[in-house]
Design a protein around this motif. Structure first.
Motif, PDB file in Angstrom:
ATOM      1  N   ARG A  33      -9.547  -2.827  -4.587  1.00 31.89           N
ATOM      2  CA  ARG A  33      -8.401  -3.377  -3.848  1.00 31.89           C
ATOM      3  C   ARG A  33      -8.883  -4.129  -2.619  1.00 31.89           C
ATOM      4  O   ARG A  33      -9.976  -3.864  -2.101  1.00 31.89           O
ATOM      5  N   CYS A  34      -8.028  -5.008  -2.139  1.00 35.61           N
ATOM      6  CA  CYS A  34      -8.347  -5.738  -0.900  1.00 35.61           C
ATOM      7  C   CYS A  34      -8.427  -4.733   0.246  1.00 35.61           C
ATOM      8  O   CYS A  34      -7.541  -3.883   0.396  1.00 35.61           O
ATOM      9  N   SER A  35      -9.471  -4.840   1.065  1.00 41.63           N
ATOM     10  CA  SER A  35      -9.647  -3.846   2.131  1.00 41.63           C
ATOM     11  C   SER A  35      -8.756  -4.115   3.340  1.00 41.63           C
ATOM     12  O   SER A  35      -8.608  -3.245   4.199  1.00 41.63           O
ATOM     13  N   ASN A  36      -8.163  -5.304   3.402  1.00 38.41           N
ATOM     14  CA  ASN A  36      -7.267  -5.609   4.534  1.00 38.41           C
ATOM     15  C   ASN A  36      -6.218  -6.620   4.085  1.00 38.41           C
ATOM     16  O   ASN A  36      -6.173  -7.749   4.581  1.00 38.41           O
ATOM     17  N   TYR A  37      -5.406  -6.189   3.137  1.00 39.77           N
ATOM     18  CA  TYR A  37      -4.444  -7.120   2.531  1.00 39.77           C
ATOM     19  C   TYR A  37      -3.503  -7.758   3.558  1.00 39.77           C
ATOM     20  O   TYR A  37      -3.319  -8.979   3.537  1.00 39.77           O
ATOM     21  N   THR A  57      12.835  -8.168  -6.788  1.00 37.77           N
ATOM     22  CA  THR A  57      12.729  -7.941  -5.344  1.00 37.77           C
ATOM     23  C   THR A  57      11.255  -8.061  -4.953  1.00 37.77           C
ATOM     24  O   THR A  57      10.365  -8.011  -5.813  1.00 37.77           O
ATOM     25  N   GLN A  58      11.000  -8.167  -3.662  1.00 39.57           N
ATOM     26  CA  GLN A  58       9.618  -8.274  -3.202  1.00 39.57           C
ATOM     27  C   GLN A  58       8.814  -7.036  -3.613  1.00 39.57           C
ATOM     28  O   GLN A  58       7.664  -7.144  -4.042  1.00 39.57           O
ATOM     29  N   ASP A  59       9.424  -5.862  -3.495  1.00 36.79           N
ATOM     30  CA  ASP A  59       8.718  -4.626  -3.875  1.00 36.79           C
ATOM     31  C   ASP A  59       8.411  -4.610  -5.373  1.00 36.79           C
ATOM     32  O   ASP A  59       7.322  -4.191  -5.789  1.00 36.79           O
ATOM     33  N   GLU A  60       9.370  -5.029  -6.184  1.00 36.92           N
ATOM     34  CA  GLU A  60       9.131  -5.084  -7.633  1.00 36.92           C
ATOM     35  C   GLU A  60       8.002  -6.062  -7.933  1.00 36.92           C
ATOM     36  O   GLU A  60       7.099  -5.768  -8.730  1.00 36.92           O
ATOM     37  N   TRP A  61       8.064  -7.216  -7.297  1.00 38.95           N
ATOM     38  CA  TRP A  61       7.030  -8.249  -7.522  1.00 38.95           C
ATOM     39  C   TRP A  61       5.653  -7.705  -7.167  1.00 38.95           C
ATOM     40  O   TRP A  61       4.699  -7.831  -7.932  1.00 38.95           O
ATOM     41  N   GLU A  62       5.530  -7.099  -5.993  1.00 41.66           N
ATOM     42  CA  GLU A  62       4.229  -6.571  -5.552  1.00 41.66           C
ATOM     43  C   GLU A  62       3.732  -5.472  -6.495  1.00 41.66           C
ATOM     44  O   GLU A  62       2.540  -5.349  -6.742  1.00 41.66           O
ATOM     45  N   SER A  63       4.672  -4.675  -7.015  1.00 43.52           N
ATOM     46  CA  SER A  63       4.262  -3.558  -7.875  1.00 43.52           C
ATOM     47  C   SER A  63       3.710  -4.016  -9.215  1.00 43.52           C
ATOM     48  O   SER A  63       3.081  -3.240  -9.937  1.00 43.52           O
ATOM     49  N   LEU A  64       3.933  -5.273  -9.561  1.00 43.00           N
ATOM     50  CA  LEU A  64       3.394  -5.792 -10.830  1.00 43.00           C
ATOM     51  C   LEU A  64       1.874  -5.878 -10.804  1.00 43.00           C
ATOM     52  O   LEU A  64       1.212  -5.825 -11.832  1.00 43.00           O
ATOM     53  N   CYS A  65       1.304  -6.042  -9.607  1.00 42.59           N
ATOM     54  CA  CYS A  65      -0.151  -6.148  -9.510  1.00 42.59           C
ATOM     55  C   CYS A  65      -0.785  -4.820  -9.908  1.00 42.59           C
ATOM     56  O   CYS A  65      -0.491  -3.785  -9.324  1.00 42.59           O
ATOM     57  N   ASP A  66      -1.638  -4.866 -10.915  1.00 35.86           N
ATOM     58  CA  ASP A  66      -2.255  -3.625 -11.399  1.00 35.86           C
ATOM     59  C   ASP A  66      -3.468  -3.213 -10.579  1.00 35.86           C
ATOM     60  O   ASP A  66      -4.045  -2.147 -10.801  1.00 35.86           O
ATOM     61  N   GLY A  67      -3.892  -4.081  -9.634  1.00 33.83           N
ATOM     62  CA  GLY A  67      -5.032  -3.743  -8.785  1.00 33.83           C
ATOM     63  C   GLY A  67      -6.369  -3.850  -9.489  1.00 33.83           C
ATOM     64  O   GLY A  67      -7.344  -3.231  -9.066  1.00 33.83           O
ATOM     65  N   CYS A  68      -6.426  -4.687 -10.526  1.00 31.58           N
ATOM     66  CA  CYS A  68      -7.689  -4.809 -11.266  1.00 31.58           C
ATOM     67  C   CYS A  68      -8.785  -5.446 -10.431  1.00 31.58           C
ATOM     68  O   CYS A  68      -9.965  -5.185 -10.639  1.00 31.58           O
ATOM     69  N   GLY A  69      -8.411  -6.325  -9.499  1.00 32.04           N
ATOM     70  CA  GLY A  69      -9.399  -6.984  -8.628  1.00 32.04           C
ATOM     71  C   GLY A  69     -10.052  -8.208  -9.260  1.00 32.04           C
ATOM     72  O   GLY A  69     -10.882  -8.862  -8.628  1.00 32.04           O
ATOM     73  N   LYS A  70      -9.669  -8.559 -10.482  1.00 35.67           N
ATOM     74  CA  LYS A  70     -10.353  -9.685 -11.144  1.00 35.67           C
ATOM     75  C   LYS A  70     -10.061 -11.024 -10.478  1.00 35.67           C
ATOM     76  O   LYS A  70     -10.888 -11.931 -10.544  1.00 35.67           O
ATOM     77  N   CYS A  71      -8.892 -11.146  -9.868  1.00 38.01           N
ATOM     78  CA  CYS A  71      -8.591 -12.429  -9.217  1.00 38.01           C
ATOM     79  C   CYS A  71      -9.405 -12.592  -7.934  1.00 38.01           C
ATOM     80  O   CYS A  71      -9.425 -13.679  -7.355  1.00 38.01           O
ATOM     81  N   CYS A  72     -10.070 -11.545  -7.482  1.00 33.99           N
ATOM     82  CA  CYS A  72     -10.885 -11.598  -6.265  1.00 33.99           C
ATOM     83  C   CYS A  72     -12.351 -11.868  -6.574  1.00 33.99           C
ATOM     84  O   CYS A  72     -13.210 -11.753  -5.705  1.00 33.99           O
ATOM     85  N   LEU A  73     -12.644 -12.201  -7.836  1.00 31.80           N
ATOM     86  CA  LEU A  73     -14.016 -12.555  -8.221  1.00 31.80           C
ATOM     87  C   LEU A  73     -14.261 -14.037  -7.977  1.00 31.80           C
ATOM     88  O   LEU A  73     -13.337 -14.851  -8.125  1.00 31.80           O
TER      89      LEU A  73
END
Ligand code: SF4
Ligand code: SF4
Length: 149
Positions: free
Chosen positions: A57-61, A14-30
């Protein structure tokens, strides 16, 4: 009973399950660099302007594309093309047939402290581009490539 990330394929979540997989490491935002000669990918310790460097985390996802139009949403369809995801990324790990790491927040009721203790977060290690006083080439780091179970 198996948890959803073991019981389901990525495209069955589900969309919620998919989103919850993100651990919030922030490395993809480098910011990343690609070597012209070898095509090797290099991470830097310089991050997107929208990243909250205190939380990682993204400040305005929800409205991020208004400010960062090329920010990519990860989906089951485009996952295989996102070569720049770090080895620790939950989406990459599952796509490679690996399990979520022991430190992943989903294994700790959403608590991110094990992830941070494992050295997986960008918190305390990055600066925004606007704060930069050096060339991006001088900010190449290898810690985003580290992974551990
Ligand atoms: S690298 Fe993967 S797990 Fe980490 S913040 Fe980005 S999408 Fe989420
Ligand atoms: S807009 Fe947000 S999610 Fe996208 S790269 Fe920047 S900080 Fe990360």
């Amino acid at each position: 009973m198996k948890p959803f990330w073991q019981a389901k394929q990525l495209d069955e979540m589900t969309q919620d399950e998919w989103e919850s997989l993100c651990d919030g490491c922030g490395k993809c935002c480098l910011n990343k660099l690609i070597d012209d000669d070898t095509e090797a990918l290099h991470f830097t310790n310089v991050c997107c302007e929208l990243l909250d460097t205190d939380s990682g985390r993204c400040s305005n996802y929800p409205a991020r594309r208004k400010f960062v139009p090329d920010c990519v949403s990860i989906t089951p369809e485009n996952l295989s093309t996102l070569f720049y995801l770090p080895p620790s990324c939950a989406y990459r790990r599952l796509a490679e047939g690996r399990d979520l790491a022991a430190w992943h927040p989903l294994r700790h009721h959403g608590d991110r402290s094990a992830m941070i203790a494992a050295g997986m977060s960008v918190v305390g290690r990055v600066e925004r581009e606007s704060q930069l006083s050096m060339e991006l080439e001088d900010r190449i780091v290898t810690w985003p490539l580290r992974d551990c179970d």
